[in-house]
Design an enzyme around this catalytic site. Structure first.
Site, PDB file in Angstrom:
ATOM      1  N   TRP A  22      47.224 -56.143  19.500  1.00 40.15           N
ATOM      2  CA  TRP A  22      46.576 -55.031  20.201  1.00 40.15           C
ATOM      3  C   TRP A  22      45.615 -55.525  21.281  1.00 40.15           C
ATOM      4  O   TRP A  22      45.121 -54.751  22.078  1.00 40.15           O
ATOM      5  CB  TRP A  22      45.860 -54.098  19.238  1.00 40.15           C
ATOM      6  CG  TRP A  22      45.044 -54.779  18.200  1.00 40.15           C
ATOM      7  CD1 TRP A  22      43.749 -55.146  18.295  1.00 40.15           C
ATOM      8  CD2 TRP A  22      45.485 -55.185  16.899  1.00 40.15           C
ATOM      9  NE1 TRP A  22      43.351 -55.759  17.135  1.00 40.15           N
ATOM     10  CE2 TRP A  22      44.392 -55.787  16.265  1.00 40.15           C
ATOM     11  CE3 TRP A  22      46.702 -55.095  16.210  1.00 40.15           C
ATOM     12  CZ2 TRP A  22      44.463 -56.309  14.974  1.00 40.15           C
ATOM     13  CZ3 TRP A  22      46.777 -55.609  14.932  1.00 40.15           C
ATOM     14  CH2 TRP A  22      45.678 -56.206  14.331  1.00 40.15           C
ATOM     15  N   GLU A  35      42.665 -49.631  15.626  1.00 41.10           N
ATOM     16  CA  GLU A  35      41.362 -49.462  14.979  1.00 41.10           C
ATOM     17  C   GLU A  35      41.460 -48.561  13.744  1.00 41.10           C
ATOM     18  O   GLU A  35      40.774 -48.785  12.751  1.00 41.10           O
ATOM     19  CB  GLU A  35      40.321 -48.904  15.964  1.00 41.10           C
ATOM     20  CG  GLU A  35      39.959 -49.883  17.065  1.00 41.10           C
ATOM     21  CD  GLU A  35      39.365 -51.192  16.548  1.00 41.10           C
ATOM     22  OE1 GLU A  35      38.851 -51.221  15.423  1.00 41.10           O
ATOM     23  OE2 GLU A  35      39.443 -52.197  17.277  1.00 41.10           O
ATOM     24  N   GLN A  40      39.436 -50.353   6.462  1.00 40.43           N
ATOM     25  CA  GLN A  40      39.724 -50.671   5.057  1.00 40.43           C
ATOM     26  C   GLN A  40      40.972 -51.532   4.846  1.00 40.43           C
ATOM     27  O   GLN A  40      41.518 -51.581   3.748  1.00 40.43           O
ATOM     28  CB  GLN A  40      39.859 -49.396   4.202  1.00 40.43           C
ATOM     29  CG  GLN A  40      38.543 -48.753   3.901  1.00 40.43           C
ATOM     30  CD  GLN A  40      38.480 -47.329   4.409  1.00 40.43           C
ATOM     31  OE1 GLN A  40      39.335 -46.890   5.156  1.00 40.43           O
ATOM     32  NE2 GLN A  40      37.461 -46.619   4.023  1.00 40.43           N
ATOM     33  N   THR A  41      41.488 -52.163   5.907  1.00 46.30           N
ATOM     34  CA  THR A  41      42.704 -52.967   5.742  1.00 46.30           C
ATOM     35  C   THR A  41      42.559 -54.277   6.522  1.00 46.30           C
ATOM     36  O   THR A  41      42.013 -54.285   7.622  1.00 46.30           O
ATOM     37  CB  THR A  41      43.929 -52.188   6.275  1.00 46.30           C
ATOM     38  OG1 THR A  41      43.888 -50.872   5.717  1.00 46.30           O
ATOM     39  CG2 THR A  41      45.226 -52.836   5.857  1.00 46.30           C
ATOM     40  N   LEU A  78      50.133 -48.741   3.447  1.00 52.59           N
ATOM     41  CA  LEU A  78      48.808 -49.047   4.018  1.00 52.59           C
ATOM     42  C   LEU A  78      47.682 -48.346   3.258  1.00 52.59           C
ATOM     43  O   LEU A  78      46.524 -48.736   3.351  1.00 52.59           O
ATOM     44  CB  LEU A  78      48.736 -48.614   5.491  1.00 52.59           C
ATOM     45  CG  LEU A  78      49.096 -49.643   6.561  1.00 52.59           C
ATOM     46  CD1 LEU A  78      48.913 -49.047   7.952  1.00 52.59           C
ATOM     47  CD2 LEU A  78      48.233 -50.888   6.434  1.00 52.59           C
ATOM     48  N   TYR A  80      45.220 -44.947   1.998  1.00 55.06           N
ATOM     49  CA  TYR A  80      44.319 -44.018   2.713  1.00 55.06           C
ATOM     50  C   TYR A  80      45.109 -43.204   3.752  1.00 55.06           C
ATOM     51  O   TYR A  80      44.881 -43.303   4.957  1.00 55.06           O
ATOM     52  CB  TYR A  80      43.167 -44.772   3.391  1.00 55.06           C
ATOM     53  CG  TYR A  80      42.241 -45.444   2.420  1.00 55.06           C
ATOM     54  CD1 TYR A  80      41.204 -44.739   1.816  1.00 55.06           C
ATOM     55  CD2 TYR A  80      42.417 -46.784   2.094  1.00 55.06           C
ATOM     56  CE1 TYR A  80      40.355 -45.362   0.906  1.00 55.06           C
ATOM     57  CE2 TYR A  80      41.582 -47.416   1.179  1.00 55.06           C
ATOM     58  CZ  TYR A  80      40.556 -46.696   0.592  1.00 55.06           C
ATOM     59  OH  TYR A  80      39.723 -47.313  -0.304  1.00 55.06           O
ATOM     60  N   TYR A 118      32.731 -45.073  15.249  1.00 56.36           N
ATOM     61  CA  TYR A 118      33.252 -46.424  15.464  1.00 56.36           C
ATOM     62  C   TYR A 118      34.484 -46.416  16.377  1.00 56.36           C
ATOM     63  O   TYR A 118      34.553 -47.167  17.358  1.00 56.36           O
ATOM     64  CB  TYR A 118      33.604 -47.105  14.129  1.00 56.36           C
ATOM     65  CG  TYR A 118      34.324 -48.392  14.400  1.00 56.36           C
ATOM     66  CD1 TYR A 118      33.633 -49.477  14.913  1.00 56.36           C
ATOM     67  CD2 TYR A 118      35.705 -48.484  14.252  1.00 56.36           C
ATOM     68  CE1 TYR A 118      34.290 -50.644  15.256  1.00 56.36           C
ATOM     69  CE2 TYR A 118      36.375 -49.647  14.597  1.00 56.36           C
ATOM     70  CZ  TYR A 118      35.656 -50.724  15.090  1.00 56.36           C
ATOM     71  OH  TYR A 118      36.310 -51.868  15.451  1.00 56.36           O
ATOM     72  N   ASP A 136      31.180 -51.458  13.339  1.00 53.78           N
ATOM     73  CA  ASP A 136      31.848 -51.327  12.039  1.00 53.78           C
ATOM     74  C   ASP A 136      31.079 -52.161  11.006  1.00 53.78           C
ATOM     75  O   ASP A 136      29.982 -52.657  11.298  1.00 53.78           O
ATOM     76  CB  ASP A 136      33.318 -51.775  12.145  1.00 53.78           C
ATOM     77  CG  ASP A 136      33.446 -53.263  12.440  1.00 53.78           C
ATOM     78  OD1 ASP A 136      32.405 -53.913  12.722  1.00 53.78           O
ATOM     79  OD2 ASP A 136      34.567 -53.786  12.365  1.00 53.78           O
ATOM     80  N   CYS A 190      30.656 -64.629  10.004  1.00 46.79           N
ATOM     81  CA  CYS A 190      29.559 -63.988   9.269  1.00 46.79           C
ATOM     82  C   CYS A 190      30.160 -63.046   8.225  1.00 46.79           C
ATOM     83  O   CYS A 190      29.944 -61.844   8.233  1.00 46.79           O
ATOM     84  CB  CYS A 190      28.640 -63.235  10.234  1.00 46.79           C
ATOM     85  SG  CYS A 190      27.123 -62.696   9.452  1.00 46.79           S
ATOM     86  N   CYS A 196      27.513 -70.113   8.202  1.00 43.47           N
ATOM     87  CA  CYS A 196      26.482 -70.271   9.234  1.00 43.47           C
ATOM     88  C   CYS A 196      26.641 -71.571  10.011  1.00 43.47           C
ATOM     89  O   CYS A 196      26.280 -71.632  11.186  1.00 43.47           O
ATOM     90  CB  CYS A 196      25.095 -70.211   8.603  1.00 43.47           C
ATOM     91  SG  CYS A 196      24.800 -68.667   7.732  1.00 43.47           S
ATOM     92  N   CYS A 199      28.335 -70.968  13.245  1.00 45.65           N
ATOM     93  CA  CYS A 199      27.975 -69.724  13.932  1.00 45.65           C
ATOM     94  C   CYS A 199      27.170 -69.989  15.206  1.00 45.65           C
ATOM     95  O   CYS A 199      26.203 -70.762  15.180  1.00 45.65           O
ATOM     96  CB  CYS A 199      27.166 -68.838  12.987  1.00 45.65           C
ATOM     97  SG  CYS A 199      26.647 -67.308  13.769  1.00 45.65           S
TER      98      CYS A 199
HETATM   99  S1  SF4 Z   1      23.850 -67.576  11.214  1.00 46.66           S
HETATM  100 FE1  SF4 Z   1      25.600 -66.424  11.894  1.00 46.66          FE
HETATM  101  S2  SF4 Z   1      26.981 -66.509  10.121  1.00 46.66           S
HETATM  102 FE2  SF4 Z   1      24.939 -67.058   9.390  1.00 46.66          FE
HETATM  103  S3  SF4 Z   1      24.087 -65.134   8.691  1.00 46.66           S
HETATM  104 FE3  SF4 Z   1      23.424 -65.431  10.806  1.00 46.66          FE
HETATM  105  S4  SF4 Z   1      24.892 -64.331  12.026  1.00 46.66           S
HETATM  106 FE4  SF4 Z   1      25.793 -64.603  10.027  1.00 46.66          FE
END
Ligand code: SF4
Length: 358
Positions: A22, A35, A40-41, A78, A80, A118, A136, A190, A196, A199
């Protein structure tokens, strides 16, 4: 959010984003369908459904013209199903009110069946490239952790606050990239168990700095799951089977199911199940069939229920009229939409064939 973090997030997304069908051609209709499916999937489950759907209903007009049974059939598995019904009704709304073209304003989009905050944000951002956030569960998780928000995200006022934060942080230039990057970050880094170490926001993220990723986001009490135990007679007369179509307005509206009888627990052996079923067939359907076979149990979940289905195959001599039910041939049953658990029973029947009475 600090501008250096916005920059890092953008660079991370442009180099790490997943190739998703998409995203190749984000037309308003494709964004809408994807979307809704993604609610939920998981992405991996959605991809084949999305590709089939866009082939079967390539335009809003094609979807609007399709009968509801065909729409539910494409959605089969799917879960729902109200999402599919709303999408279908939404397409009809767009044909009637907007000549088949999705409008590009919040108010007009919100007036279309099934479109909430959303999805409206996602369409305006990804398809129309407006400066709108699509918030979301993924974005909620990223932002509550980044800003260290310790409030319950199930509360409307907290959600409103996070939506405002999400919109504020979007840059003037190409805001849709950051909008989608937040979703991607929540979906791939996340996550509930945050990664982290990879991230782009870890330098300023409050939950990471204070070691609170297992406490944020804060959610209200979980809705408890109810377990259902159901005896499911598959009643065959020749090559025709007794089924019921879900009533309009109910959870299983327009989806087909075999008859079923709720029992209190599952620890009955085969002969006890047969005994219970014999009484229920007589009392509830005024039928007495010849028991032929027990099929493997099927477990499936829907909304807040977990169902354990215990199917048994019966044969009868004549197609008695049973109010609320109909007799449908096995070939025709392949074409109609079934609820998930009962579809798995149907697959077993299709695989093994039907018993004869003799
Ligand atoms: S550092 Fe990044 S992955 Fe870790 S909690 Fe914060 S936003 Fe989430």
């Amino acid at each position: 959010m600090k501008s250096k973090d916005i920059k890092n997030l953008r660079q991370w997304f442009l180099s790490q984003r997943r190739d998703l069908p998409w995203r190749e051609e984000p037309s308003p209709y494709a964004v809408w369908v994807s979307e809704v499916m993604l609610q939920q999937t998981q992405v991996a489950v959605v991809i084949p459904y999305f590709l089939r759907w866009m082939q079967r209903f390539p335009t809003i007009e094609a979807l609007a013209k399709a009968p509801v049974e065909a729409v539910l059939k494409e959605w089969e598995g799917l879960g729902y199903y109200s999402r599919a019904r709303n999408l279908h009704q939404g397409a009809r709304d767009v044909m009637e009110q907007h000549a088949g073209v999705l409008p590009a304003t919040v108010d007009e989009l919100k007036a279309i069946k099934g479109l909430g905050d959303y999805t409206v944000g996602a369409i305006l951002s990804f398809a129309f490239h407006q400066r709108k956030a699509a918030v979301d569960g993924n974005v909620m998780r990223v932002l509550t952790r980044y800003y260290g928000i310790n409030e319950n995200i199930c509360l409307g006022k907290v959600q409103k606050k996070i939506r405002a934060l999400a919109e504020e942080l979007l840059p003037q230039e190409e805001p849709w990239i950051i909008s989608e990057a937040l979703i991607e970050l929540g979906a791939t880094v996340c996550m509930r168990k945050a990664k982290c170490y990879e991230c782009p926001l870890k330098g300023e993220c409050q939950a990471h700095i204070k070691d609170q990723t297992d406490r944020i986001p804060v959610k209200g009490a979980k809705i408890s799951t109810t377990v259902l135990y159901r005896l499911v007679p598959v009643i065959a007369c020749g090559d025709r089977i007794l089924v019921r179509r879900g009533e309009p307005g109910k959870v299983m509206a327009d989806l087909f199911q075999f008859p079923y009888f709720d029992i209190t627990h599952a620890d009955h052996d085969t002969s006890a199940q047969k005994e219970l079923m014999k009484g229920a067939l007589k009392k509830e359907l005024s039928l007495s069939g010849v028991w032929k076979q027990e099929l493997p149990q099927v477990k499936h979940s829907f909304t807040r229920y977990r169902a354990c289905l215990m199917p048994h195959v019966y044969a009868v001599r004549e197609e008695k009229v049973v109010p609320g039910f109909e007799w449908i041939s096995l070939d025709d049953l392949r074409q109609v939409p079934f609820s998930s658990g009962h579809r798995r029973i149907l697959s077993m029947v299709l695989e093994h064939g039907l018993p004869t009475l003799c």
